[in-house]
Design a protein around this motif. Structure first.
Motif, PDB file in Angstrom:
ATOM      1  N   ALA A 100       1.746  -6.728  -3.434  1.00 49.10           N
ATOM      2  CA  ALA A 100       1.941  -5.486  -2.679  1.00 49.10           C
ATOM      3  C   ALA A 100       0.864  -4.472  -3.049  1.00 49.10           C
ATOM      4  CB  ALA A 100       3.334  -4.924  -2.939  1.00 49.10           C
ATOM      5  N   GLN A 101       0.517  -4.402  -4.332  1.00 48.16           N
ATOM      6  CA  GLN A 101      -0.551  -3.504  -4.768  1.00 48.16           C
ATOM      7  C   GLN A 101      -1.879  -3.912  -4.146  1.00 48.16           C
ATOM      8  OE1 GLN A 101      -0.415  -3.872  -9.043  1.00 48.16           O
ATOM      9  NE2 GLN A 101       0.801  -2.003  -9.280  1.00 48.16           N
ATOM     10  N   GLN A 139      -2.354  -5.552  -1.341  1.00 49.77           N
ATOM     11  CA  GLN A 139      -2.337  -5.238   0.082  1.00 49.77           C
ATOM     12  C   GLN A 139      -2.610  -3.754   0.309  1.00 49.77           C
ATOM     13  OE1 GLN A 139       1.309  -6.100   2.156  1.00 49.77           O
ATOM     14  NE2 GLN A 139       0.329  -5.938   4.150  1.00 49.77           N
ATOM     15  N   SER A 140      -1.988  -2.915  -0.469  1.00 54.23           N
ATOM     16  CA  SER A 140      -2.186  -1.469  -0.349  1.00 54.23           C
ATOM     17  C   SER A 140      -3.633  -1.089  -0.644  1.00 54.23           C
ATOM     18  CB  SER A 140      -1.242  -0.745  -1.303  1.00 54.23           C
ATOM     19  OG  SER A 140      -1.486   0.626  -1.290  1.00 54.23           O
ATOM     20  N   LYS A 141      -4.176  -1.668  -1.698  1.00 53.60           N
ATOM     21  CA  LYS A 141      -5.567  -1.375  -2.057  1.00 53.60           C
ATOM     22  C   LYS A 141      -6.540  -1.925  -1.025  1.00 53.60           C
ATOM     23  CE  LYS A 141      -4.961  -0.574  -6.900  1.00 53.60           C
ATOM     24  NZ  LYS A 141      -5.838   0.071  -7.827  1.00 53.60           N
ATOM     25  N   GLN A 164      -5.965  -2.167   2.198  1.00 55.85           N
ATOM     26  CA  GLN A 164      -5.910  -1.247   3.340  1.00 55.85           C
ATOM     27  C   GLN A 164      -6.730  -0.001   3.057  1.00 55.85           C
ATOM     28  OE1 GLN A 164      -1.646  -0.900   3.731  1.00 55.85           O
ATOM     29  NE2 GLN A 164      -1.586  -2.359   5.420  1.00 55.85           N
ATOM     30  N   ALA A 165      -6.603   0.533   1.859  1.00 54.46           N
ATOM     31  CA  ALA A 165      -7.374   1.721   1.479  1.00 54.46           C
ATOM     32  C   ALA A 165      -8.865   1.399   1.484  1.00 54.46           C
ATOM     33  CB  ALA A 165      -6.931   2.228   0.110  1.00 54.46           C
TER      34      ALA A 165
END
Length: 109
Positions: free
Chosen positions: A12-13, A15-17, A19-20
């Protein structure tokens, strides 16, 4: 089970990173130049062309083929620079997550 939950949290981390990072790549611009600066192509690290500049001296019918070649060369130069910028972002992302080098190599290409 704790290992699985840890892996899910790390995914999840990631994926978030990712996207950023994709957003950041859209803000990074590089410029490819050819013909000693007579032609330039500006693009984002996501490979979106933003601008093309052409020296007025190339705007002659007899210079058409030279201009075409210089445009291709400037675009290629910009693309190489954009790929380097993307790789640097990927490496910083992988390093920030403690992942082994090369693990993210296939993303964004």
């Amino acid at each position: 089970m704790a290992d699985f939950l840890g892996m899910m949290k790390q995914a999840a981390q990631l994926q978030s990173k990712m996207q950023a990072m994709q957003e950041e790549l859209g803000n990074i611009e590089v410029e490819g130049i050819s013909g000693g600066g007579m032609v330039s192509v500006r693009m984002t690290a996501k490979m979106d062309v933003k601008a093309v500049k052409i020296d007025p001296s190339l705007m002659k019918p007899e210079e058409r083929e030279v201009l075409e070649d210089l445009l291709v060369s400037a675009h290629s130069d910009a693309r190489r620079k954009a790929e380097v910028a993307m790789q640097e972002k990927m490496q910083s992302l992988a390093g920030g997550l403690g992942l082994p080098p090369g693990l993210l190599g296939g993303f964004g290409s």
